[in-house]
Design an enzyme around this catalytic site. Structure first.
Site, short mmCIF file in Angstrom:
data_model
loop_
_atom_site.label_atom_id
_atom_site.label_comp_id
_atom_site.label_asym_id
_atom_site.label_seq_id
_atom_site.Cartn_x
_atom_site.Cartn_y
_atom_site.Cartn_z
N THR A 1 -5.01 -43.66 -59.64
CA THR A 1 -3.95 -43.42 -60.63
C THR A 1 -3.16 -42.16 -60.26
O THR A 1 -1.93 -42.16 -60.29
CB THR A 1 -4.58 -43.24 -62.03
OG1 THR A 1 -5.39 -44.38 -62.28
CG2 THR A 1 -3.53 -43.12 -63.10
N SER B 1 -7.90 -45.39 -48.86
CA SER B 1 -8.88 -46.16 -48.12
C SER B 1 -9.43 -47.28 -49.01
O SER B 1 -9.99 -47.02 -50.08
CB SER B 1 -10.03 -45.23 -47.70
OG SER B 1 -11.15 -45.98 -47.36
N ILE C 1 -13.14 -46.95 -49.85
CA ILE C 1 -13.66 -45.95 -50.79
C ILE C 1 -13.40 -46.35 -52.24
O ILE C 1 -14.25 -46.17 -53.10
CB ILE C 1 -13.09 -44.55 -50.47
CG1 ILE C 1 -13.66 -44.12 -49.11
CG2 ILE C 1 -13.45 -43.54 -51.53
CD1 ILE C 1 -13.14 -42.81 -48.58
N ALA D 1 -6.99 -45.16 -71.36
CA ALA D 1 -6.38 -44.74 -72.63
C ALA D 1 -5.51 -43.53 -72.37
O ALA D 1 -5.87 -42.66 -71.58
CB ALA D 1 -7.47 -44.40 -73.64
N LYS E 1 -1.56 -47.74 -78.66
CA LYS E 1 -2.62 -46.86 -79.18
C LYS E 1 -2.01 -45.89 -80.19
O LYS E 1 -1.08 -45.16 -79.86
CB LYS E 1 -3.26 -46.10 -78.00
CG LYS E 1 -4.23 -45.03 -78.43
CD LYS E 1 -4.84 -44.31 -77.23
CE LYS E 1 -5.64 -43.10 -77.68
NZ LYS E 1 -6.11 -42.28 -76.57
N VAL F 1 -9.55 -40.91 -44.17
CA VAL F 1 -9.40 -39.57 -43.59
C VAL F 1 -10.80 -39.10 -43.19
O VAL F 1 -11.72 -39.08 -44.03
CB VAL F 1 -8.79 -38.59 -44.62
CG1 VAL F 1 -8.78 -37.17 -44.08
CG2 VAL F 1 -7.38 -39.03 -45.00
N LEU G 1 -8.53 -36.21 -60.41
CA LEU G 1 -9.95 -35.85 -60.47
C LEU G 1 -10.32 -34.77 -59.45
O LEU G 1 -11.29 -34.05 -59.64
CB LEU G 1 -10.81 -37.09 -60.27
CG LEU G 1 -10.63 -38.16 -61.37
CD1 LEU G 1 -11.41 -39.42 -61.03
CD2 LEU G 1 -11.09 -37.63 -62.73
N GLU H 1 -10.71 -37.41 -75.27
CA GLU H 1 -9.36 -37.43 -75.88
C GLU H 1 -8.32 -37.94 -74.88
O GLU H 1 -7.13 -37.65 -75.01
CB GLU H 1 -8.98 -36.03 -76.40
CG GLU H 1 -9.67 -35.65 -77.71
CD GLU H 1 -8.98 -36.23 -78.96
OE1 GLU H 1 -7.91 -36.86 -78.84
OE2 GLU H 1 -9.54 -36.05 -80.05
N THR I 1 -7.32 -37.29 -71.81
CA THR I 1 -6.40 -36.25 -71.35
C THR I 1 -6.16 -36.24 -69.84
O THR I 1 -5.28 -35.52 -69.37
CB THR I 1 -6.92 -34.86 -71.77
OG1 THR I 1 -8.33 -34.81 -71.53
CG2 THR I 1 -6.66 -34.60 -73.24
#
Ligand code: FAD
Length: 503
Positions: free
Chosen positions: A16, A41, A44, A52, A80, A187, A334, A343, A345
């Site tokens: 994402t 990849s 992976i 959400a 939502k 990579v 991430l 929540e 976020t």
């Protein structure tokens, strides 16, 4: 004259965050200023469970000039209106953190203070009854806001639930159509210059990809920001102890609800996210307080629909990268940190990091003041969100498990203590600078989690009790009448953005 502008951008990762970054940068830079390459990849894979979102998603969609109905059809999305928290303050309890404002300000004072005065006398109903998003959500109703300033129907604030895999695919089409080059490959090495800046990444095929600016969207491992640049990670698991999630999709049963459900269990909580073609479910838990097997069976025994396959285990450490921008590498998604999905976020943080990157876009000098400012703003934002998340765990009267005993009694960050203490004593809460959650969100959760202020705003007493009762009753009635006019969520989706059967 030497060209000092960033001419080559390499994005590592096609989850994402990778495709959001590619789409946003392609739109802003319009393909002429810089060449953008994304490397992902197939071996992976992606986390793929971020389903959400929060209302600021509209800003991102508008920036990309997306057609909302098209975006929703292609991602099997639903609407939502908020999150329902079940069993959080105590077992058997439930409240909604609905989007938008509570009631209507009266004489420049938040409606909440009038409600507080009446609630101390037992003269009002639950706070949820004074917010259109919450009332509509619980009745399964939805419509887009209308352009009629005096009506609560103009104040409907909403976000989306969508299929994360389809969303990445959708943004990939968008980005590739605007010139982003995609390379499939793993990579295996990152080459640095003597000054520690990244020169190139090497793929398994032997191909070398050079760039001026590298965006690390490689997920939890932080391939560039951590593995190559050794930036370090600030662990927040003493405040946010959940570190695992089992996730599984189910068949839909019944009409999709226009809200996310978050049901607290004995060492974590379970999400339920209705999409058009399926429902996303997961059990987020702390491995310190519950075994993976037990968490898995709690999830599988508490599903509403038939599971579509076996559940998948995801592991994470809540916290943030010490610096999200280091040298010529910016970590987004991430790879920059993760604070658990309570929540919704994370996708918002991707969007906000991209907006910040555009505002502070560098040239090849990579001015350190600009980098420091980026990192300072990012830290501020995630730390305030972190506090908001901790509030849900800490402000509870649950004492039925070791996990809840820990959360209830743990030491919390001073910034959160200040917010809670001010609210407890005066009913006041403020959005500090550019923090993500508004005072209305803080009030909804503080109230829902059972924090009741000692007193209300003194200027509320300018109105007589009867007047306040009359106005509160009026707000509730207008909301009820407005919601009665709304179609059901399912009807609205059918006419606005019904998706086909997925491939
Ligand atoms: C349990 C859970 C629930 C969540 N729920 C929500 C939610 O409801 N709402 C929300 O906003 N967010 C949620 N999130 C967060 C959300 O999933 C992520 O923010 C989002 O998916 C972005 O992930 P990402 O793209 O950064 O990383 P990933 O999805 O992990 O993608 C990493 C990419 O990097 C590539 N990659 C990695 N290593 C290499 C390599 N060596 N070579 C080439 N490519 C490589 C992979 O191929 C992949 O494409 C949730 C997260 C979890 C764990």
């Amino acid at each position: 004259m030497q060209d000092n502008n960033i001419r080559k951008i390499a994005i590592i990762g096609g989850g994402t965050s990778g495709w959001m970054s590619a789409a946003a940068l392609a739109q802003v830079l319009r393909g002429k200023y810089s060449e953008i390459t994304l490397i992902e990849s197939d071996d992976i894979g992606t986390v793929g469970v971020g389903e959400a979102t929060v209302p600021p998603m509209h800003i991102f969609n508008r920036m990309l000039d997306l057609n909302e109905a098209d975006f929703m059809r292609k991602t099997q999305a639903t609407f939502k209106l908020g999150i329902q928290f079940v069993n959080w303050a105590r077992l058997g309890d439930s409240y909604l953190h609905g989007f938008g404002d509570i009631g209507k300000d009266i004489n420049a004072i938040r409606f909440y203070h009038y409600w507080l005065k009446l609630s101390q006398q037992g003269l009002v109903e639950d706070l949820d009854n004074y917010k259109i998003a919450s009332v509509a959500a619980l009745q399964g109703k939805f419509m887009l806001p209308i352009d009629q300033p005096d009506s609560p129907l103009s104040e409907i604030a909403y976000a989306f639930h969508f299929d994360a895999g389809l969303y990445a695919r959708y943004l990939r089409e968008y980005a590739e159509a605007r010139g982003v080059k995609r390379i499939e490959g793993k990579v295996i090495n990152t080459r640095l210059f003597d000054n520690g800046f990244i020169e190139a990444v090497t793929l398994e095929s032997g191909e070398q990809i050079t760039a001026d600016l590298f965006i690390d969207c490689s997920g939890f491992r932080g391939l560039l920001i951590e593995e190559a640049l050794k930036t370090g990670y600030e662990d927040w698991s003493h405040w946010l102890p959940c570190d695992r999630a089992w996730a599984v999709a189910t068949e839909n049963c019944g009409e999709p609800k226009p809200y996310t459900k978050a049901i607290a269990h004995s060492a974590g909580w379970q999400w339920c996210i209705p999409l058009q073609h399926r429902t996303g479910n997961g059990h987020v838990f702390s491995s310190k307080f519950m075994s993976e097997d037990e968490a898995r069976s709690i999830l599988m025994n508490n599903l509403d629909g038939q599971a579509k396959g076996e559940p998948r285990l995801l592991k994470f450490i809540t916290g943030k990268r010490k610096k999200v921008w280091q040298k010529n590498c910016v970590a987004i998604g991430l790879s920059s940190g993760f604070m658990e999905p309570l929540e919704s976020t994370s996708i918002y943080l991707v969007q906000s990091a991209l907006a910040r990157l555009v505002t502070l876009f560098p040239n090849k000098n990579f001015d350190q003041h600009t980098i420091d400012e980026f990192n300072r703003q990012s830290d501020f934002e995630v730390e305030r969100i972190r506090d908001f998340l901790i509030l849900h765990y800490h402000a509870t009267s649950r004492n039925d498990s070791v996990f809840w005993d820990y959360c209830r009694t743990m030491a919390i960050p001073p910034t959160l203590t200040e917010k809670i203490e001010l609210f407890k004593s005066s009913g006041r809460v403020f959005r500090t600078a550019a923090e993500m959650f508004s005072d209305q969100s803080w009030i909804a959760v503080m109230n829902g989690q059972g924090i009741f202020p000692a007193t209300y705003h003194p200027l509320v007493d300018r109105l007589s009790n009867d007047d306040v009762v009359r106005r509160a009753e009026n707000i509730k009635k207008v909301i009820e009448k407005s919601v009665a006019l709304m179609p059901s969520h399912a009807q609205f989706i059918n006419h606005y953005c019904k998706a086909g059967i997925p491939d």
